[in-house]
Every structure is written in C-alpha cells, then in structure tokens.
Design a protein around this motif. Sequence first.
Motif, PDB file in Angstrom:
ATOM      1  N   UNK A 124       0.830  -1.202   0.000  1.00  0.00           N
ATOM      2  CA  UNK A 124       0.000   0.000   0.000  1.00  0.00           C
ATOM      3  C   UNK A 124       0.871   1.261   0.000  1.00  0.00           C
ATOM      4  N   UNK A 125       1.892   1.298   0.833  1.00  0.00           N
ATOM      5  CA  UNK A 125       2.773   2.465   0.862  1.00  0.00           C
ATOM      6  C   UNK A 125       3.529   2.619  -0.452  1.00  0.00           C
ATOM      7  N   UNK A 126       3.938   1.510  -1.046  1.00  0.00           N
ATOM      8  CA  UNK A 126       4.629   1.576  -2.337  1.00  0.00           C
ATOM      9  C   UNK A 126       3.724   2.194  -3.403  1.00  0.00           C
ATOM     10  N   UNK A 127       2.474   1.735  -3.464  1.00  0.00           N
ATOM     11  CA  UNK A 127       1.546   2.271  -4.471  1.00  0.00           C
ATOM     12  C   UNK A 127       1.220   3.736  -4.204  1.00  0.00           C
ATOM     13  N   UNK A 128       1.071   4.090  -2.935  1.00  0.00           N
ATOM     14  CA  UNK A 128       0.786   5.485  -2.599  1.00  0.00           C
ATOM     15  C   UNK A 128       1.973   6.368  -2.953  1.00  0.00           C
ATOM     16  N   UNK A 129       3.170   5.868  -2.696  1.00  0.00           N
ATOM     17  CA  UNK A 129       4.381   6.612  -3.055  1.00  0.00           C
ATOM     18  C   UNK A 129       4.438   6.861  -4.563  1.00  0.00           C
ATOM     19  N   UNK A 157       2.253  -3.706  10.121  1.00  0.00           N
ATOM     20  CA  UNK A 157       2.605  -2.290  10.018  1.00  0.00           C
ATOM     21  C   UNK A 157       3.703  -2.072   8.989  1.00  0.00           C
ATOM     22  N   UNK A 158       3.673  -0.902   8.378  1.00  0.00           N
ATOM     23  CA  UNK A 158       4.732  -0.450   7.476  1.00  0.00           C
ATOM     24  C   UNK A 158       4.917   1.038   7.722  1.00  0.00           C
ATOM     25  N   UNK A 186       6.676  10.114  -1.611  1.00  0.00           N
ATOM     26  CA  UNK A 186       6.820  11.214  -2.548  1.00  0.00           C
ATOM     27  C   UNK A 186       8.242  11.689  -2.760  1.00  0.00           C
ATOM     28  N   UNK A 187       9.212  10.874  -2.378  1.00  0.00           N
ATOM     29  CA  UNK A 187      10.622  11.282  -2.485  1.00  0.00           C
ATOM     30  C   UNK A 187      11.382  10.470  -3.522  1.00  0.00           C
ATOM     31  N   UNK A 188      11.211   9.157  -3.499  1.00  0.00           N
ATOM     32  CA  UNK A 188      12.077   8.264  -4.278  1.00  0.00           C
ATOM     33  C   UNK A 188      11.235   7.223  -5.019  1.00  0.00           C
ATOM     34  N   UNK A 189      11.574   6.977  -6.266  1.00  0.00           N
ATOM     35  CA  UNK A 189      10.873   5.966  -7.065  1.00  0.00           C
ATOM     36  C   UNK A 189      11.335   4.553  -6.684  1.00  0.00           C
ATOM     37  N   UNK A 190      10.440   3.592  -6.903  1.00  0.00           N
ATOM     38  CA  UNK A 190      10.803   2.188  -6.773  1.00  0.00           C
ATOM     39  C   UNK A 190      11.087   1.724  -5.363  1.00  0.00           C
ATOM     40  N   UNK A 191      10.464   2.323  -4.370  1.00  0.00           N
ATOM     41  CA  UNK A 191      10.731   1.962  -2.973  1.00  0.00           C
ATOM     42  C   UNK A 191       9.851   0.790  -2.547  1.00  0.00           C
ATOM     43  N   UNK A 192      10.431  -0.109  -1.767  1.00  0.00           N
ATOM     44  CA  UNK A 192       9.673  -1.203  -1.163  1.00  0.00           C
ATOM     45  C   UNK A 192       9.720  -1.025   0.349  1.00  0.00           C
ATOM     46  N   UNK A 193       8.561  -1.105   0.989  1.00  0.00           N
ATOM     47  CA  UNK A 193       8.472  -0.860   2.426  1.00  0.00           C
ATOM     48  C   UNK A 193       8.274  -2.182   3.170  1.00  0.00           C
ATOM     49  N   UNK A 194       9.206  -2.524   4.066  1.00  0.00           N
ATOM     50  CA  UNK A 194       9.077  -3.779   4.820  1.00  0.00           C
ATOM     51  C   UNK A 194       7.850  -3.772   5.723  1.00  0.00           C
TER      52      UNK A 194
END
Length: 275
Positions: A124-129, A157-158, A186-194
């Motif tokens: 969810x955080x990846x898609x929102x980013x 949690x993430x 909103x800072x960096x592309x391609x981020x994955x959140x554990x």
Amino acid sequence: MPRKRSPDDGDELLVRLGSLTAQARQRAELQRTQVELAIALQRGMLPRDLPSASGVHLAVRYAPANFGLNVGGDWYDAFAMPDGRIGLSIGDVQGHNIEAAAFMGQVRAGLRALASVAGEPGELLTRTNDLLLSLGSDLFATCTFLRLDPATGVLESARAGHIPFVWATADGKSGIVEDEGGPPLGVQHGVRYPVTRHRVTGGGVFVLVTDGVVEGPSLAVEDGLDQVMRLAGIAAVAGLEAHALAGAVIKGAESVGHEDDAAVLVVGLDAPGGP
C-alpha cells in the motif's frame, strides 16, 4: 544650524505612520485568514467517525500548532476494509501552509482508495508513493500504516519515514517498535516498504503519534517517545480506556513546546474477561 520642522512635516509623518499601520493590519488580517482557512481545511479532511469492532477500541486526538503561522499537514485515519480488517494511518506532510493541508488530503484519500486493492501495508505504501510522485508535487509526507485483524489480534505495520510507535501490555511490558521502515512518501521511485507483524494481546495498546507530540524546543524526540511509552504502560496495567490514554498523551505534548501540529492515535484491545 538645523532646519526647523514645519507643521507640514509632522502631518506628513503622521500620514505615513497611518499608512504603514493600515498595511500592517491588512497583512495580519490576511495571514490570520490563511491560517483559519488551513485549519478548517485540515479539520474537514480528518475522519468524523471511527470504525467499530468487537473488543477493539480506537481513540484519536489532534491539536493544531500554537506557534505563529505553523499550520501543517498532520493527519490520522481509521476505516473498515472490505475483508473486515481495520486500516489505520497517521502521518505528517512537510511544510506549514494551505498547500501542506491540501496535500495531506491527497495522501489520506490515496491511502484509503488503494487499501482496497493493495495486498499488505508495505505494498500500500509503495503504491501510494508511486501515486504521489506521479502528481509532480514538491511536497512529501511521512506515514505509518497499520492493518489490524480484530478476530486474531494480528497487526501488520509499514512505515515511511515516520517516527516509530509505542506499545504496552497489561502485564507491565512496554517498548518502542523497532522496525526497518523506508523513506517518506513522494521522495524516491521504486521503494519497497518492509512489513512488521505484531499480535495485540488482551489489554494491550499501541500508540501512534506525529512529531509535534514528542519533539520540540523543550524535548528531544527520544525523551518524548519515552514519555509516551510510560503513559502507555501505566494505562495498560491500570486498564484505562483508549480515550483516556489519548487525552493524556496529547496533554503531555504541551510540555514539548511544539511548533507543529500534534496528532495521536491509540489502538487497544479488551483485556481477558473485559467487556
């Protein structure tokens, strides 16, 4: 010899002073109007109602910045998801103006919309980013998103650049969640959140805050989190209701001397044998 001032000189000075005073009043009125608009916009975007589930208790508190024109983009949110779980988020947009408050609304709406299709909090955080980056804004936001299953007590949690949250249990244990997290949204592309998984035991609580609660001129963030942890520990052992704990935490924010908004979100589960 010094030149004698004529009565006209005094009149001209008074006229100039009057003009400057009027301009200052106009600027102050404009700034006050902008602050009131930002606060109204911000409050209008926060949820009016919290979801309910058997054995789960949610409580929130919010206090606007009390310093100058600092009106930021702090938010909290809680909503029922299609599968019966509860989505919870808290976050803070960089900046202190109307744009920050409006951007907060975009982040919150994006999280809600994508929560129905994302598989877990990290996705969810990846898609929102990715969504926020596609908007081309210069702003960014820190955020923690939780997904709670009331039936099992499992909490996932993430975290995207946000300060960690606090936990406490009815048997007297408490701590600060140590998870890996990732960069702000909103800072960096391609981020994955554990994703970190927890189990909320009966009588246990989780407390999520924005940095206006725990960090300011009068308090370092580590000390602020320790203060929240102590309050959560006392509340869990004493069996205090979630709204009482949320009120105590936001009250403690007054000692921070915060120049930022302050938001609190408390998640609690009934103790064994409780109502």
